[in-house]
Design a protein around this motif. Sequence first.
Motif, short mmCIF file in Angstrom:
data_model
loop_
_atom_site.label_atom_id
_atom_site.label_comp_id
_atom_site.label_asym_id
_atom_site.label_seq_id
_atom_site.Cartn_x
_atom_site.Cartn_y
_atom_site.Cartn_z
N ARG A 110 0.83 -1.21 0.00
CA ARG A 110 0.00 0.00 0.00
C ARG A 110 0.86 1.26 0.00
O ARG A 110 0.59 2.22 -0.74
N SER A 111 1.91 1.28 0.83
CA SER A 111 2.74 2.48 0.91
C SER A 111 3.52 2.70 -0.38
O SER A 111 3.72 3.84 -0.81
N ILE A 112 3.96 1.61 -1.03
CA ILE A 112 4.66 1.75 -2.30
C ILE A 112 3.73 2.32 -3.37
O ILE A 112 4.07 3.28 -4.08
N GLU A 113 2.53 1.76 -3.48
CA GLU A 113 1.58 2.22 -4.49
C GLU A 113 1.18 3.68 -4.26
O GLU A 113 1.15 4.48 -5.21
N LYS A 114 0.90 4.04 -3.01
CA LYS A 114 0.49 5.41 -2.71
C LYS A 114 1.65 6.39 -2.90
O LYS A 114 1.46 7.51 -3.38
N SER A 115 2.85 5.96 -2.52
CA SER A 115 4.02 6.83 -2.68
C SER A 115 4.29 7.13 -4.15
O SER A 115 4.59 8.27 -4.52
N ILE A 116 4.19 6.10 -4.99
CA ILE A 116 4.40 6.30 -6.42
C ILE A 116 3.35 7.26 -6.98
O ILE A 116 3.66 8.15 -7.78
N ALA A 117 2.09 7.08 -6.54
CA ALA A 117 1.02 7.96 -7.02
C ALA A 117 1.27 9.41 -6.59
O ALA A 117 1.07 10.35 -7.38
N ILE A 118 1.73 9.61 -5.35
CA ILE A 118 2.01 10.97 -4.85
C ILE A 118 3.16 11.60 -5.63
O ILE A 118 3.11 12.77 -6.01
N ILE A 119 4.21 10.81 -5.87
CA ILE A 119 5.36 11.33 -6.61
C ILE A 119 4.96 11.71 -8.03
O ILE A 119 5.35 12.78 -8.53
N ASN A 120 4.17 10.86 -8.68
CA ASN A 120 3.72 11.19 -10.04
C ASN A 120 2.92 12.48 -10.08
O ASN A 120 2.99 13.25 -11.05
N SER A 121 2.17 12.73 -9.02
CA SER A 121 1.33 13.92 -8.96
C SER A 121 2.10 15.16 -8.54
O SER A 121 1.97 16.23 -9.15
N LYS A 122 2.91 15.02 -7.50
CA LYS A 122 3.57 16.17 -6.89
C LYS A 122 4.92 16.49 -7.51
O LYS A 122 5.37 17.64 -7.51
N TYR A 123 5.59 15.45 -8.03
CA TYR A 123 6.92 15.64 -8.62
C TYR A 123 6.93 15.08 -10.04
O TYR A 123 7.50 14.02 -10.30
N PRO A 124 6.29 15.77 -10.97
CA PRO A 124 6.07 15.23 -12.32
C PRO A 124 7.33 15.00 -13.14
O PRO A 124 7.30 14.26 -14.12
N ASP A 125 8.45 15.62 -12.74
CA ASP A 125 9.68 15.44 -13.51
C ASP A 125 10.53 14.28 -13.02
O ASP A 125 11.61 14.03 -13.55
N ILE A 126 10.04 13.58 -12.01
CA ILE A 126 10.71 12.36 -11.55
C ILE A 126 10.16 11.18 -12.34
O ILE A 126 8.95 11.05 -12.53
N VAL A 127 11.05 10.31 -12.80
CA VAL A 127 10.63 9.02 -13.37
C VAL A 127 10.73 8.02 -12.23
O VAL A 127 11.83 7.78 -11.70
N VAL A 128 9.60 7.47 -11.82
CA VAL A 128 9.57 6.67 -10.59
C VAL A 128 9.04 5.26 -10.84
O VAL A 128 8.18 5.03 -11.69
#
Length: 263
Positions: free
Chosen positions: A124-142
């Motif tokens: 759960r934490s991995i999935e949510k963290s990836i979703a947050i990064i994609n939303s908040k830090y769009p220039d990161i490839v995660v």
Amino acid sequence: MKKDKKNQAKSAQKYVTILGIGVISTSTSSVLAFVREKLDKGEKFYIVTPNSEIIMLAQKDRQLAGILNSADLSIADGIGLAYASWFLGNGRLNVLPGREIFVSLLEFANENGLKVFLLGGTVRSIEKSIAIINSKYPDIVVDGEYGPFLDENAEPPGETDKEILKKTIDKINKFAPDLLFVGFGAPKQEKFVSGWLPELNIGGAMVVGGALDYFAGVAKLPPGWVASLGFEWLWRLVRQPSRLKRIVTAIVIFPLKVFFSKF
């Protein structure tokens, strides 16, 4: 400690030893400068963030002690280390919570368009963290992976976990992240990073403990005033009574050990 760490200690940063474990008193900006320099030079590195509990683990685990003392950066995490440094006559020690460094490195990665891989935590934490990064830090490839179950020596205990570990390593190497964040918890994460670092196609790695759970909102952060007063341990105890043994180690046994070590 490595020569790099000694050089860091000379450059307006304090390097102290607490119960045989060396830590750096540093700033977030210095950590980011260190990471930038390593990535620019193509020099692989790993960062650890020992707190009083981890230092106590290292008293009985010589392998862990060696890994902590061989890290490229060993950043003091937790108010207990600041008190210990003062008591031992080393003066003020600036501590940086690992979870805050994690967020600062995400901001750094976003500014520089880096690739980031998350390993550990919970599904759960991995999935949510990836979703947050994609939303908040769009220039990161995660990307990320929960990974295998590991024993205290960071070894997969069964054939299924051995296969999961192999697939996880392959996934990391194909993704080739600039930064790998490992949240297996101590001492598994430190032993995993140290043992696998030569085989990993990465820029550098940092152990992050429960930072992924906090970042994802799976675990709740204490109010700022609680942390600033040094009562984060009480917050954790109230919310997770199962942590009692670990907390007693950090706030009772660790200070006693430091006290006797001085005399």
